[in-house]
Write an enzyme that holds these catalytic residues in place. Structure first.
Site, PDB file in Angstrom:
ATOM      1  N   ASP A  71       0.872  -1.169   0.000  1.00  0.00           N
ATOM      2  CA  ASP A  71       0.000   0.000   0.000  1.00  0.00           C
ATOM      3  C   ASP A  71       0.914   1.225   0.000  1.00  0.00           C
ATOM      4  OD1 ASP A  71      -2.228   1.767   0.638  1.00  0.00           O
ATOM      5  OD2 ASP A  71      -1.451   1.766   2.688  1.00  0.00           O
ATOM      6  N   ASP A  73      -0.122   5.092   0.948  1.00  0.00           N
ATOM      7  CA  ASP A  73      -0.325   6.083   2.010  1.00  0.00           C
ATOM      8  C   ASP A  73      -0.251   5.466   3.404  1.00  0.00           C
ATOM      9  OD1 ASP A  73      -0.698   7.807  -0.083  1.00  0.00           O
ATOM     10  OD2 ASP A  73      -2.845   8.055   0.199  1.00  0.00           O
ATOM     11  N   GLU A  80      -0.984  10.744   4.119  1.00  0.00           N
ATOM     12  CA  GLU A  80      -2.148  10.405   3.310  1.00  0.00           C
ATOM     13  C   GLU A  80      -2.209  11.528   2.282  1.00  0.00           C
ATOM     14  OE1 GLU A  80      -4.358   7.790   3.514  1.00  0.00           O
ATOM     15  OE2 GLU A  80      -3.313   6.885   5.227  1.00  0.00           O
ATOM     16  N   ARG A 116     -14.536  12.716  -0.894  1.00  0.00           N
ATOM     17  CA  ARG A 116     -13.324  13.494  -0.652  1.00  0.00           C
ATOM     18  C   ARG A 116     -12.810  14.175  -1.928  1.00  0.00           C
ATOM     19  NH1 ARG A 116      -9.605   9.188   2.028  1.00  0.00           N
ATOM     20  NH2 ARG A 116     -11.045   7.789   0.977  1.00  0.00           N
ATOM     21  N   GLY A 161      -5.330   3.235  -3.031  1.00  0.00           N
ATOM     22  CA  GLY A 161      -6.632   3.865  -3.219  1.00  0.00           C
ATOM     23  C   GLY A 161      -6.455   5.363  -3.395  1.00  0.00           C
ATOM     24  N   ASN A 231      -8.721  -1.015   3.643  1.00  0.00           N
ATOM     25  CA  ASN A 231      -8.781  -1.419   2.234  1.00  0.00           C
ATOM     26  C   ASN A 231      -7.561  -2.256   1.805  1.00  0.00           C
ATOM     27  OD1 ASN A 231      -7.047   0.757   2.265  1.00  0.00           O
ATOM     28  ND2 ASN A 231      -7.693   1.549   0.265  1.00  0.00           N
TER      29      ASN A 231
HETATM   30 MG   LIG Z   1      -2.665   3.160   3.736  1.00  0.00          MG
END
Ligand SMILES: [Mg+2]
Length: 273
Positions: A71, A73, A80, A116, A161, A231
């Protein structure tokens, strides 16, 4: 006999643990290994010693690892991205609150992303450059880990994401082989408040792991994934080994390995180099 990895070079902690748990220990490159027949709950020890402790998985073959998928972030990087973009629109608190709830698994990811991104409508695309150059930092040990994998011919990828603007650049800068994320829609150098194409969510992340396995003709058992948020759970289920990196409680619960104190380079301890 089970092996416990003490992801620390602190001899005091190693000695203290081996006395308390009544087990032998050995010093290894950058870490210690303790050996026991007992079923020791590592959770209270982690918080007591403020150190990363993990059982070495017995059913995972580290010599056959072919792919690392991370992943982005709060895992590979310390921010993020969407929260930092929002800062330039003076709406960071609102956006960050939604991000936090989404990563805890309290919100539907797609809906939360749409909400967002809509809030970012009208922002100059130059802001993305600023976030990348002024705020984005690879987490401690991240580059070392990627270099380690590449030296062992293990491919690496980032899936997020978040947005391709950041994943693509990051992949180039630290030498990742693949990247996948959402594309922010842009018109006249302004964000339109929309995402182009289908959203990269939890399921897409798991599918990305399968896709790369097909690409390299390897099995999912040869894949290590790392993540911190809700996620990431689906791709963690798919991979042979999952690492929770400074993760949310729901992710910590389900991952094979927990790194909550040290950097990403602690993953290298599992390989016993
Ligand atoms: Mg993350």
């Amino acid at each position: 006999m089970k092996t416990i990895i003490l992801h620390s070079q602190d001899l005091k902690i190693a000695t203290h643990l081996s006395t308390t748990l009544d087990c032998k220990f050995e010093s290894r490159f950058n870490h210690f290994r303790l050996y026991t027949d007992k079923n020791i709950d590592l959770k209270p020890l982690r918080s007591e010693y403020k150190v990363d402790l993990n059982y070495l998985p017995e059913d995972f073959d580290f010599s056959r690892v072919a792919l690392f998928v991370s992943d982005m972030d709060s895992t590979l990087i310390s921010i993020e991205c969407i929260d930092e973009i929002a800062d330039f629109a003076n709406i960071k608190p609102q956006v960050a609150a939604i991000t936090e709830r989404a990563m805890q698994g309290e919100l539907d990811f797609n809906a939360s992303l749409i909400e967002r991104v809509e809030l970012l409508k009208g922002l100059d695309v130059g802001v993305l450059d600023k976030v990348y150059s002024e705020r984005l930092q690879v987490n401690p040990g991240g580059e070392e880990l990627i270099n380690f994998f590449s030296s062992r011919s293990i491919k690496s990828a980032v899936v997020s994401g978040g947005f391709t603007f950041f994943t693509d650049q990051l992949a180039k800068d630290i030498g990742l082989d693949h990247s996948r994320a959402n594309t922010l829609d842009v018109e006249n150098n302004k964000l339109t408040g929309m995402v182009k194409g289908s959203i990269v969510n939890s399921t897409t992340k798991a599918n990305f792991v399968h896709e790369l396995c097909n690409h390299y003709s390897i099995s999912a058992n040869q894949v290590i994934v790392a993540g911190d948020g809700a996620n990431d759970l689906e791709m963690m289920e798919v991979a042979g080994l999952s690492v929770a990196y400074h993760a949310k409680p729901a992710v910590l619960e389900r991952a094979n390995i927990a790194i909550s104190y040290g950097g990403l380079d602690k993953i290298m301890d599992l390989f016993d180099i």
